[in-house]
Design a protein around this motif. Sequence first.
Motif, PDB file in Angstrom:
ATOM      1  N   PHE A  16       2.393   6.944  -7.026  1.00 18.26           N
ATOM      2  CA  PHE A  16       1.561   7.644  -7.880  1.00 18.26           C
ATOM      3  C   PHE A  16       1.894   9.182  -7.118  1.00 18.26           C
ATOM      4  CE2 PHE A  16      -1.038   3.906  -8.276  1.00 18.26           C
ATOM      5  CZ  PHE A  16      -1.107   3.978  -9.722  1.00 18.26           C
ATOM      6  N   SER A  17       2.818   9.512  -6.495  1.00 24.38           N
ATOM      7  CA  SER A  17       3.054  10.716  -6.002  1.00 24.38           C
ATOM      8  C   SER A  17       4.777  11.170  -6.147  1.00 24.38           C
ATOM      9  CB  SER A  17       2.981  10.796  -4.422  1.00 24.38           C
ATOM     10  OG  SER A  17       3.479  10.112  -3.796  1.00 24.38           O
ATOM     11  N   SER A  18       5.245  10.224  -7.069  1.00 21.13           N
ATOM     12  CA  SER A  18       6.748  10.404  -7.105  1.00 21.13           C
ATOM     13  C   SER A  18       7.176  11.108  -8.635  1.00 21.13           C
ATOM     14  CB  SER A  18       7.446   9.037  -7.225  1.00 21.13           C
ATOM     15  OG  SER A  18       6.890   8.329  -8.256  1.00 21.13           O
ATOM     16  N   ALA A  19       6.171  11.982  -9.167  1.00 23.96           N
ATOM     17  CA  ALA A  19       6.227  12.702  -9.986  1.00 23.96           C
ATOM     18  C   ALA A  19       7.419  13.805 -10.005  1.00 23.96           C
ATOM     19  CB  ALA A  19       5.240  13.255 -10.864  1.00 23.96           C
ATOM     20  N   ASN A  20       8.398  14.158 -10.805  1.00 20.37           N
ATOM     21  CA  ASN A  20       9.421  15.186 -10.938  1.00 20.37           C
ATOM     22  C   ASN A  20      10.480  14.749  -9.674  1.00 20.37           C
ATOM     23  OD1 ASN A  20       8.081  16.520 -12.657  1.00 20.37           O
ATOM     24  ND2 ASN A  20       6.849  17.713 -11.222  1.00 20.37           N
ATOM     25  N   ILE A  21      10.473  13.614  -9.402  1.00 21.53           N
ATOM     26  CA  ILE A  21      11.651  13.306  -8.352  1.00 21.53           C
ATOM     27  C   ILE A  21      12.848  13.497  -8.918  1.00 21.53           C
ATOM     28  CG2 ILE A  21      12.719  11.463  -7.189  1.00 21.53           C
ATOM     29  CD1 ILE A  21      10.135  12.107  -5.856  1.00 21.53           C
ATOM     30  N   ALA A  22      13.179  13.109 -10.317  1.00 20.50           N
ATOM     31  CA  ALA A  22      14.713  13.316 -10.920  1.00 20.50           C
ATOM     32  C   ALA A  22      15.000  14.700 -11.137  1.00 20.50           C
ATOM     33  CB  ALA A  22      14.545  12.672 -12.241  1.00 20.50           C
ATOM     34  N   GLN A  36      10.116   2.380 -14.717  1.00 18.16           N
ATOM     35  CA  GLN A  36       9.789   1.127 -14.848  1.00 18.16           C
ATOM     36  C   GLN A  36       8.236   1.054 -14.107  1.00 18.16           C
ATOM     37  OE1 GLN A  36      11.343  -1.746 -16.131  1.00 18.16           O
ATOM     38  NE2 GLN A  36      13.000  -0.372 -16.741  1.00 18.16           N
ATOM     39  N   PRO A  37       7.446  -0.019 -14.597  1.00 19.81           N
ATOM     40  CA  PRO A  37       6.311  -0.150 -14.085  1.00 19.81           C
ATOM     41  C   PRO A  37       6.137  -0.335 -12.535  1.00 19.81           C
ATOM     42  CG  PRO A  37       6.430  -1.628 -16.088  1.00 19.81           C
ATOM     43  CD  PRO A  37       7.847  -0.844 -15.751  1.00 19.81           C
ATOM     44  N   LEU A  38       5.069  -0.087 -12.049  1.00 18.76           N
ATOM     45  CA  LEU A  38       4.668  -0.092 -10.347  1.00 18.76           C
ATOM     46  C   LEU A  38       5.347  -1.648 -10.101  1.00 18.76           C
ATOM     47  CD1 LEU A  38       3.855   0.700  -7.762  1.00 18.76           C
ATOM     48  CD2 LEU A  38       1.745   0.082  -8.474  1.00 18.76           C
ATOM     49  N   PHE A  39       4.746  -2.688 -10.494  1.00 18.57           N
ATOM     50  CA  PHE A  39       5.173  -4.041 -10.067  1.00 18.57           C
ATOM     51  C   PHE A  39       6.719  -4.344 -10.096  1.00 18.57           C
ATOM     52  CE2 PHE A  39       4.099  -5.087 -14.504  1.00 18.57           C
ATOM     53  CZ  PHE A  39       5.057  -5.844 -14.676  1.00 18.57           C
ATOM     54  N   VAL A  40       7.076  -3.707 -11.377  1.00 21.11           N
ATOM     55  CA  VAL A  40       8.548  -4.083 -11.348  1.00 21.11           C
ATOM     56  C   VAL A  40       9.415  -3.371 -10.277  1.00 21.11           C
ATOM     57  CG1 VAL A  40      10.782  -3.833 -13.095  1.00 21.11           C
ATOM     58  CG2 VAL A  40       8.473  -4.551 -13.818  1.00 21.11           C
ATOM     59  N   ARG A  41       9.216  -2.260 -10.015  1.00 17.89           N
ATOM     60  CA  ARG A  41       9.876  -1.323  -9.124  1.00 17.89           C
ATOM     61  C   ARG A  41       9.713  -1.848  -7.621  1.00 17.89           C
ATOM     62  NH1 ARG A  41       8.164   4.827 -10.044  1.00 17.89           N
ATOM     63  NH2 ARG A  41       9.338   5.018  -8.039  1.00 17.89           N
ATOM     64  N   PHE A  42       8.355  -2.322  -7.393  1.00 18.45           N
ATOM     65  CA  PHE A  42       8.334  -2.835  -6.163  1.00 18.45           C
ATOM     66  C   PHE A  42       8.869  -4.226  -5.860  1.00 18.45           C
ATOM     67  CE2 PHE A  42       5.728  -5.628  -3.276  1.00 18.45           C
ATOM     68  CZ  PHE A  42       5.604  -5.054  -1.906  1.00 18.45           C
ATOM     69  N   PHE A  43       8.731  -4.954  -6.851  1.00 25.41           N
ATOM     70  CA  PHE A  43       9.462  -6.381  -6.611  1.00 25.41           C
ATOM     71  C   PHE A  43      11.078  -6.503  -6.342  1.00 25.41           C
ATOM     72  CE2 PHE A  43       5.078  -7.966  -7.743  1.00 25.41           C
ATOM     73  CZ  PHE A  43       5.018  -8.682  -6.801  1.00 25.41           C
ATOM     74  N   ASP A  44      11.355  -5.419  -7.199  1.00 24.75           N
ATOM     75  CA  ASP A  44      12.913  -5.006  -7.257  1.00 24.75           C
ATOM     76  C   ASP A  44      13.166  -4.694  -5.951  1.00 24.75           C
ATOM     77  OD1 ASP A  44      13.431  -5.734  -9.797  1.00 24.75           O
ATOM     78  OD2 ASP A  44      13.530  -3.646 -10.599  1.00 24.75           O
ATOM     79  N   TRP A  45      12.495  -3.566  -5.140  1.00 30.35           N
ATOM     80  CA  TRP A  45      12.906  -3.110  -3.782  1.00 30.35           C
ATOM     81  C   TRP A  45      12.478  -4.298  -2.821  1.00 30.35           C
ATOM     82  CZ3 TRP A  45       9.465  -3.200   0.316  1.00 30.35           C
ATOM     83  CH2 TRP A  45       9.885  -2.802   1.271  1.00 30.35           C
ATOM     84  N   LEU A  83       0.874  -1.277  -0.005  1.00 31.28           N
ATOM     85  CA  LEU A  83       0.003  -0.016  -0.042  1.00 31.28           C
ATOM     86  C   LEU A  83       0.753   1.182  -0.025  1.00 31.28           C
ATOM     87  CD1 LEU A  83      -2.744   1.275   0.358  1.00 31.28           C
ATOM     88  CD2 LEU A  83      -2.683   1.155   2.847  1.00 31.28           C
ATOM     89  N   THR A  84       1.893   1.087   0.985  1.00 30.79           N
ATOM     90  CA  THR A  84       2.933   2.468   0.862  1.00 30.79           C
ATOM     91  C   THR A  84       3.660   2.453  -0.287  1.00 30.79           C
ATOM     92  OG1 THR A  84       2.964   2.073   3.271  1.00 30.79           O
ATOM     93  CG2 THR A  84       4.476   3.452   2.249  1.00 30.79           C
ATOM     94  N   TYR A  85       4.016   1.604  -0.982  1.00 31.85           N
ATOM     95  CA  TYR A  85       4.917   1.688  -2.082  1.00 31.85           C
ATOM     96  C   TYR A  85       3.890   2.329  -3.367  1.00 31.85           C
ATOM     97  CZ  TYR A  85       8.964   1.014  -5.155  1.00 31.85           C
ATOM     98  OH  TYR A  85      10.076   1.297  -5.845  1.00 31.85           O
ATOM     99  N   THR A  86       2.590   1.705  -3.380  1.00 33.85           N
ATOM    100  CA  THR A  86       1.691   2.082  -4.430  1.00 33.85           C
ATOM    101  C   THR A  86       1.547   3.711  -4.358  1.00 33.85           C
ATOM    102  OG1 THR A  86       0.744   0.046  -4.431  1.00 33.85           O
ATOM    103  CG2 THR A  86      -0.521   1.810  -5.420  1.00 33.85           C
ATOM    104  N   LEU A  87       1.322   4.052  -2.917  1.00 35.81           N
ATOM    105  CA  LEU A  87       0.821   5.660  -3.093  1.00 35.81           C
ATOM    106  C   LEU A  87       1.949   6.442  -3.261  1.00 35.81           C
ATOM    107  CD1 LEU A  87      -1.043   5.359   0.535  1.00 35.81           C
ATOM    108  CD2 LEU A  87      -2.062   5.738  -1.668  1.00 35.81           C
ATOM    109  N   LEU A  88       3.285   6.020  -2.876  1.00 33.06           N
ATOM    110  CA  LEU A  88       4.457   6.648  -3.127  1.00 33.06           C
ATOM    111  C   LEU A  88       4.730   6.704  -4.680  1.00 33.06           C
ATOM    112  CD1 LEU A  88       6.688   5.419  -0.342  1.00 33.06           C
ATOM    113  CD2 LEU A  88       5.552   7.824  -0.574  1.00 33.06           C
TER     114      LEU A  88
END
Length: 313
Positions: free
Chosen positions: A29-35, A59-68, A22-27
Amino acid sequence: MVPFILKRLAAGIVLLVAISVLTYTLLYFSSANIARNILGDQATDEQIALKETELGLDQPLFVRFFDWAGAAITGDLGRSWFSAETVGAALVNRLPITLTLVIVAILLTAVIATALGMAAAVKRGTVDKVVQIGAVIGDAIPGFVLAIILVTIFGIQLGFFPAISTINPGSGADAWIASMTLPVIALTINAVTSGAQQIRSAVIKQLEKDYVRTLRSRGIPEREILFKHVLRSAAPAGLTVLSLQFIGMLGGVVIIESIFALPGMGALAVSATSLGDIPLVMGVVLYTVVIVIIVNLVVDLINGWLNPKVRVS
């Protein structure tokens, strides 16, 4: 007891996974302009694109989450996107401050709330009214308001304690005590008022039971009845309240640490969230959930030791 512990651990793992997702999903969708925030406004589009690729933001959400998650399982929580400090090091440096603050506050709460709750239940009359009025007042005043009052009076005006934390990696016990006193008091006051009320109710409930009258009719001293039988029977309710307060303090400590400039987990969480530092935020969440799981497990085990009915169930 072993099956009970295994069930609790399994439930804790499920909770940990659910909150992480849940936390990773919320983050996400709010991670625009991080770079751009990392590189600054002068960065070119090409530099931003390279940074996003480096951080895996493309990367897509599920790829980033499973990598983390795959790295987290091995103990690698990554590095902060903004400071390049390893998340593990950042948390280990700040966790002792937060845990010291919360543990000292909850221990003081347990002692003071138990004393006041039992006194109110046994003495009734004026003592009972004072405890109940204190509970109402304590619940009505937020912890951060108490913190501001304390730092204004005792830190700024009277100068008895430092207004902001003087704790650093090489600080001695004097700096820790001076910097922790007012934050601990701010956390403890709220917790004591509500805790005393709950313990009072639990003790009164036990005093009205038949076994207490039977013990009194046998001539057993009142002190022995109260501390050996009544308090032990009322303890599970008190422990449950204390565990909830401990968890609440872990959340409330965010504001307290900000007011007193304590370099703890709360201040780290606020800073990481405002920057959008996902690895650091996830590390804070992971550590906090693990602490909550451990606390709940310990409380359940103590309740099982105090109350045989809990062990049977």
